[in-house]
Write an enzyme that holds these catalytic residues in place. Structure first.
Site, PDB file in Angstrom:
ATOM      1  CD  GLU A 267       3.510   8.377   6.744  1.00 24.05           C
ATOM      2  OE1 GLU A 267       2.567   8.318   5.924  1.00 24.05           O
ATOM      3  OE2 GLU A 267       3.362   8.433   7.961  1.00 24.05           O
ATOM      4  CB  CYS A 301       1.810   6.833   2.182  1.00 24.25           C
ATOM      5  SG  CYS A 301       1.166   7.195   3.819  1.00 24.25           S
TER       6      CYS A 301
END
Length: 530
Positions: A267, A301
């Site tokens: 990720e 994020c």
């Protein structure tokens, strides 16, 4: 604040926020390292005081940790699923019961607000409960259609990979240290965890609670050190790698894993967009945008760095949004009540400052914010809203990972979609509209792993039964849901052939066999068999 977390300022006035040495010793006793390791002193973003002296592992220590984990994994894989389930459910309860201590550590290591720290506690509880309840179903043997009805019996099995290496960053010290480890453990793997040094105490506390919940200590090993040496050693030894962090480092992790023919999930970064359509509830959209853009000071994020607004409501929305941002309460005290905390380090402050100043110098307007706040702490920066951003500015396409958002005007949904997709990243997005069907159509056209309608990121992130991850340069693989646990397994097919062979019968020519089998294939198609 929890007892036994902070040093007593009366006995050590220079370390008001330092963690008690006794607690540090208890937590770091789990670190795999040599008897006389090198130590690294960490500092809290909350005031910049010394936080803890941490023992460092070496690449050789990582090899020892992996060897120990591999030995423990064999018996752990034989542990009944219902016992693993009870451990995770007990862990769920312990995380909620001990949340005050966890919240203190998360805040001290990351600088975020208490409410945003609580998101991590809630997330770990959600993930624990989900995989405790669903892991057996995700991993149970499944009958699959065989080659020939009745004659071929085919079953799909899932076996643990072995040792999973988890390399986690600093921005979500609790969530990212354990939420990927939990499904790996439920699948029968052992785990070697390398948390970022800045967030090691939170990770170690999370591991201690897992052991208290009943997890055998050797099944989850912890090593500490920087990414280039200790993190790389984890990548070089594990049977599968779970990495969360920057895209640049993620590419190197993928290259290393590929060279060894082991799998990885990554990720990585994002340049996420939120679209406000002309029919949106503007007050609601502005309020939600504050959290979507500035949670964890933008060091998230899935945070929004672009707000795209339909031109017919752009002025009204921007006015509401700027007013909401200007009303934010900044602070990182260990109490509830603040809307945004500190950046984590001088490096993060430098990057944010450079992006804003570059944009300002090239003609962007700062609608609010745009300056550091050393009066609040060494790494505070005001939540900042920019307009007039162009492709000549770094902030337009590079991930800032800080409290900076750019507002763009568009004339249509199609233009909004093009702008949202005009990036190398594809992690998260949001659409605000009163027409949910319209929102779904727009969402389907955005190249992002998750899209939230009338929310910034929480709706998708909190849906732990559904996969979450990135497209394009935002990563590989998914966490959460079935994919979040099956990725930690080797899939095996076992097929039994009965009654008739898959070859010519005695005395049958190859040509005759081909003719007969051609008829079988046509009959299977006619029966609509998949």
């Amino acid at each position: 604040m929890a007892p036994d977390i902070l040093a007593d300022p009366e006995t050590d006035p220079t370390a008001t926020y330092a963690v008690e040495p006794a607690l540090v010793r208890r937590l770091t006793s789990r670190v795999v390292c040599s008897p006389r390791p090198e130590h690294r002193l960490t500092h809290t973003p909350v005031g910049g005081a010394p936080l803890a002296s941490l023992p460092l592992s070496t690449p050789d220590d990582v090899a020892v940790a992996v060897e120990g984990a591999r030995a423990a994994q064999r018996s752990w894989a034989r542990t009944p699923m219902d016992l693993r389930e009870r451990i995770l459910l007990r862990y769920h309860d312990l995380v909620l019961e001990r949340q005050v201590e966890l919240l203190d550590l998360v805040q001290l290591e990351s600088g975020k607000t208490r409410r945003q720290a609580f998101e991590e506690v809630a997330d770990v509880a959600l993930v624990s409960r989900h995989y405790a309840r669903r892991a057996a179903g995700y991993l149970r043997p499944r009958r699959r259609a065989g080659l020939l009805p009745l004659a071929t019996r085919t079953v799909e099995h899932h076996h643990p990979k072995g040792v999973v290496g988890v390399v986690s960053p600093w921005n979500y010290p609790l969530t990212l240290a354990v939420s990927d480890a939990l499904p790996a453990l439920m699948a029968g793997n052992a785990v070697v965890l390398r948390p970022d040094l800045q967030s090691s105490l939170t990770a170690l506390k999370a591991v201690a609670l897992l052991v208290e919940a009943g997890l055998p200590e050797s099944v989850l090993q912890v090593v500490l050190g920087d990414g280039a040496t200790v993190g790389q050693a984890v990548v070089d030894h594990a049977d599968y790698v779970s990495y969360t962090g920057s895209t640049a480092t993620g590419r190197r992790v993928a290259t290393s894993a590929a060279a060894r023919l082991v799998g990885c999930s990554l990720e990585l970064g994002g340049k996420n967009s939120m679209y406000v359509a002309e029919d949106a509830d503007l007050d609601r959209a502005a309020a939600r945008a504050v959290g979507a853009c500035f949670s964890n000071a933008g060091q998230l994020c899935v945070a929004m760095e672009r707000v795209i607004v339909h031109e017919s409501v752009a002025d009204a929305f921007t006015e509401c949004f700027v007013a909401a941002v200007q009303g934010m309460r900044l602070g990182s005290d260990l109490v509830y009540g603040f809307d945004m905390g500190s950046l984590v380090s001088a490096e993060q402050l430098r990057r944010v400052t450079e992006h804003v100043e570059d944009a300002r110098a090239k003609g962007a307007r700062v609608l609010t914010g745009g300056r550091a706040r050393p009066d609040l702490g060494p790494f505070f920066y005001e939540p900042t809203v920019l307009t007039g951003v162009t492709a000549a500015m770094d902030v337009r396409d590079e991930e800032t990972f800080g409290p900076v958002v750019s507002v763009y005007r568009v004339a249509s949904d199609e233009e909004a979609i093009r702008l949202a997709n005009d990036t190398d990243y594809g992690l998260n997005a949001a659409v605000f509209t009163r027409d949910v069907a319209r929102g779904r159509r727009i969402a389907a056209a955005i190249a992002a792993g998750t899209v939230n309608i009338n929310d910034g990121y929480g709706a998708a992130w909190g849906s732990t039964a559904a996969p979450m991850g990135g497209m394009k340069a935002s990563g590989l693989g998914r966490r959460h849901g079935a994919e979040g646990i099956t990725k930690y397994t080797e899939t095996q097919t076992v097929a039994v052939q009965r009654l008739v062979p898959l070859s010519p019968f005695a005395g049958m020519s190859d040509e005759a066999f081909a003719t007969v089998f051609t008829g079988v294939l046509r009959a299977l198609k006619a029966s609509r068999r998949p």
